[in-house]
Design a protein around this motif. Structure first.
Motif, PDB file in Angstrom:
ATOM      1  N   ALA A   1       0.813  -1.221   0.000  1.00 20.11           N
ATOM      2  CA  ALA A   1       0.000   0.000   0.000  1.00 20.11           C
ATOM      3  C   ALA A   1       0.846   1.270   0.000  1.00 20.11           C
ATOM      4  CB  ALA A   1      -0.926   0.010   1.215  1.00 20.11           C
ATOM      5  N   ALA A   2       2.143   1.139   0.260  1.00 14.21           N
ATOM      6  CA  ALA A   2       2.998   2.323   0.384  1.00 14.21           C
ATOM      7  C   ALA A   2       3.334   2.889  -0.991  1.00 14.21           C
ATOM      8  CB  ALA A   2       4.277   1.968   1.126  1.00 14.21           C
ATOM      9  N   VAL A   3       3.059   4.178  -1.176  1.00 16.67           N
ATOM     10  CA  VAL A   3       3.338   4.855  -2.439  1.00 16.67           C
ATOM     11  C   VAL A   3       4.684   5.573  -2.379  1.00 16.67           C
ATOM     12  CG1 VAL A   3       2.525   6.620  -4.054  1.00 16.67           C
ATOM     13  CG2 VAL A   3       0.886   5.125  -2.905  1.00 16.67           C
ATOM     14  N   THR A   4       5.062   6.025  -1.199  1.00 18.31           N
ATOM     15  CA  THR A   4       6.336   6.728  -1.007  1.00 18.31           C
ATOM     16  C   THR A   4       7.115   6.089   0.124  1.00 18.31           C
ATOM     17  OG1 THR A   4       5.485   8.304   0.631  1.00 18.31           O
ATOM     18  CG2 THR A   4       5.254   8.893  -1.709  1.00 18.31           C
ATOM     19  N   PHE A   5       8.405   6.375   0.173  1.00 15.77           N
ATOM     20  CA  PHE A   5       9.231   5.847   1.249  1.00 15.77           C
ATOM     21  C   PHE A   5       8.792   6.410   2.594  1.00 15.77           C
ATOM     22  CE2 PHE A   5      13.190   6.101   3.846  1.00 15.77           C
ATOM     23  CZ  PHE A   5      13.329   4.742   4.068  1.00 15.77           C
ATOM     24  N   GLU A   6       8.445   7.692   2.619  1.00 16.08           N
ATOM     25  CA  GLU A   6       8.003   8.317   3.865  1.00 16.08           C
ATOM     26  C   GLU A   6       6.742   7.634   4.399  1.00 16.08           C
ATOM     27  OE1 GLU A   6      10.776  10.797   1.846  1.00 16.08           O
ATOM     28  OE2 GLU A   6       8.867   9.972   1.128  1.00 16.08           O
TER      29      GLU A   6
ATOM     30  N   TYR B   1      12.749   6.368  13.828  1.00 15.01           N
ATOM     31  CA  TYR B   1      12.758   6.406  12.367  1.00 15.01           C
ATOM     32  C   TYR B   1      14.142   6.064  11.823  1.00 15.01           C
ATOM     33  CZ  TYR B   1       8.013   8.253  11.851  1.00 15.01           C
ATOM     34  OH  TYR B   1       6.650   8.394  11.847  1.00 15.01           O
ATOM     35  N   SER B   2      15.198   6.488  12.520  1.00 14.22           N
ATOM     36  CA  SER B   2      16.550   6.189  12.055  1.00 14.22           C
ATOM     37  C   SER B   2      16.811   4.686  12.058  1.00 14.22           C
ATOM     38  CB  SER B   2      17.588   6.888  12.938  1.00 14.22           C
ATOM     39  OG  SER B   2      17.501   8.283  12.801  1.00 14.22           O
ATOM     40  N   ARG B   3      16.380   4.016  13.109  1.00 13.93           N
ATOM     41  CA  ARG B   3      16.560   2.559  13.197  1.00 13.93           C
ATOM     42  C   ARG B   3      15.832   1.865  12.052  1.00 13.93           C
ATOM     43  NH1 ARG B   3      16.153  -2.314  13.152  1.00 13.93           N
ATOM     44  NH2 ARG B   3      16.132  -3.758  14.926  1.00 13.93           N
ATOM     45  N   LEU B   4      14.602   2.271  11.770  1.00 15.52           N
ATOM     46  CA  LEU B   4      13.833   1.657  10.693  1.00 15.52           C
ATOM     47  C   LEU B   4      14.404   2.009   9.320  1.00 15.52           C
ATOM     48  CD1 LEU B   4      10.244   2.224  12.121  1.00 15.52           C
ATOM     49  CD2 LEU B   4      11.465   0.045  11.945  1.00 15.52           C
ATOM     50  N   GLN B   5      14.902   3.225   9.187  1.00 15.28           N
ATOM     51  CA  GLN B   5      15.481   3.625   7.913  1.00 15.28           C
ATOM     52  C   GLN B   5      16.746   2.827   7.629  1.00 15.28           C
ATOM     53  OE1 GLN B   5      14.956   7.744   6.404  1.00 15.28           O
ATOM     54  NE2 GLN B   5      17.167   7.899   6.630  1.00 15.28           N
ATOM     55  N   ARG B   6      17.553   2.585   8.671  1.00  8.07           N
ATOM     56  CA  ARG B   6      18.733   1.740   8.489  1.00  8.07           C
ATOM     57  C   ARG B   6      18.320   0.331   8.071  1.00  8.07           C
ATOM     58  NH1 ARG B   6      21.099   4.854  12.760  1.00  8.07           N
ATOM     59  NH2 ARG B   6      20.203   3.491  14.336  1.00  8.07           N
ATOM     60  N   LEU B   7      17.273  -0.195   8.709  1.00  8.12           N
ATOM     61  CA  LEU B   7      16.803  -1.531   8.361  1.00  8.12           C
ATOM     62  C   LEU B   7      16.346  -1.599   6.905  1.00  8.12           C
ATOM     63  CD1 LEU B   7      16.168  -4.414   9.288  1.00  8.12           C
ATOM     64  CD2 LEU B   7      13.896  -3.601   9.964  1.00  8.12           C
TER      65      LEU B   7
END
Length: 387
Positions: A273-278, A291-297
């Motif tokens: 369902a995600a259209v953008t990375f954000e 958010y940093s932890r998830l972005q690294r993942l």
């Protein structure tokens, strides 16, 4: 004998605050050579660098850095304590006598605090309160043990440098520099010559880019390079992440570094369902993870960085560029450097099982985004005079 002082940097991109940092490093330590250990094409908070590592190296060399050595991806894209430890060990291997770093509180005695931290039990490595983030619990640990309240990211990073340095057999001298102008997380460029890298990147992502604002806070060579591009961000990388998650089975995702507590299921559930990375990050977010932890993942996932690859990484020093003084310093220390010193990547180094196999693989992903060669046939850069 030339004396060297070191810095651990990202230069994403190189701006006026970084130029001030370089100038202070040389002035405060009276060093002959300024060495920068710099993240490669992917940076600590889990994102592709806005400009590639060669472009950022060129900016650093024009603005006072003498030697740029790459911090490998497996160590660059890590939480602050592991990022700091890897950088400190590299500067030590390169023979630096001092480490200069920016902080919001330069009055702290980081040398002494580092000794105290190195003597503490490592309970903070295994926090179990799932209602709070790791960073929050680490801050609480520092407050309980040392009476320190950390309100800014560079304070936490400075303490991580201090602890890693104190654990060396021959610790370097720590030289904190008070941050000037904008703070690390500032998202708006205001009047003045120093703006945060975060605000600069956000100004570049606006339509149209806010070139006039950016021009005020970066050196000429950075501004010229930014205008020439190509500029990279998560929006360009997201389609590759989406494909990766959709096509991978759960077993593949479970092998990814730091993929735990069922996050692979959550990724599978939210990606379609995600259209953008954000939007995808927001859907993944829980109280447990920043958010940093998830972005690294997410970055580990798109780069297919597995736990086994991280654990198998062996140390090396990949030289990205140098001035004449930096090159002279390399000749001076090359017999004493304890790790392989690399100035050219050949096929043996770059093969899957090679010393630089993981970095070559991740660089080829970045190369696919820009069309600019990142690996084979690249040699250390030398400074080019600004136009």
């Amino acid at each position: 004998m030339l004396q060297a002082t070191g810095m651990i940097v990202e230069y994403n991109p190189f701006h006026n605050g970084h130029a001030y940092h370089v100038q202070q490093a040389r002035q405060l330590t009276q060093a002959d050579v300024v060495v920068a250990v710099m993240s490669g094409n992917f940076v600590q908070r889990g994102a592709p660098a806005v400009l590639d590592k060669w472009q950022r190296t060129a900016q650093a060399l024009v603005n006072g850095v003498d030697l740029v050595v790459e911090l490998p991806t497996t160590q660059a894209v890590q939480p602050a304590d592991r990022f700091a430890s890897a950088g400190i060990q590299m500067l030590s291997a390169l023979g630096c006598q001092a480490v200069v770093f920016g902080t919001e509180d330069a009055q702290l005695d980081y040398q002494q605090i580092g000794v105290q931290l190195a003597q503490l039990p490592e309970h903070h490595q295994d926090f179990k309160d799932y209602r709070q983030t790791y960073a929050t619990q680490l801050n609480q640990f520092y407050q309980q043990q040392l009476g320190l309240s950390l309100d800014y990211p560079n304070q936490l990073l400075g303490l991580s440098y201090a602890q890693a340095n104190a654990e060396l057999s021959r610790p370097m001298t720590l030289v904190p520099v008070q941050r000037q102008g904008a703070q690390y997380h500032d998202t708006q460029l205001t009047k003045g010559l120093i703006g945060s890298a975060t605000a600069i990147r956000q100004a570049l992502q606006q339509v149209p880019p806010q070139w006039h604002q950016v021009q005020q806070v970066v050196p000429k060579v950075t501004f010229q390079t930014l205008q020439q591009g190509p500029l990279v961000n998560w929006a360009r990388l997201f389609p590759f992440l989406k494909y990766r998650i959709l096509q991978a089975d759960l077993g593949d995702l479970q092998a990814i570094y730091q993929m735990n507590e069922g996050l692979e299921y959550r990724m599978k559930q939210q990606i379609q369902a995600a259209v953008t990375f954000e939007a995808f990050l927001k859907a993944l977010k829980t109280k447990r993870y920043t958010y940093s932890r998830l972005q690294r993942l997410c970055l580990y996932t798109v780069l297919n960085l597995k736990t086994t690859a991280i654990q198998a990484q062996q140390p090396y020093l990949h030289v990205l560029g140098f001035t004449p003084a930096g090159q002279h310093y390399l000749h001076q220390i090359k017999q004493q450097v304890p790790w392989p010193l690399i100035t050219k990547i050949d096929r043996k180094l770059g093969q899957e099982s090679g010393l630089m196999g993981t970095d070559v693989r991740t660089d080829l992903v970045y190369q696919n985004l820009t069309g600019e060669n990142q690996v084979y046939g690249r040699y250390p850069l030398r400074p080019v005079k600004e136009i």
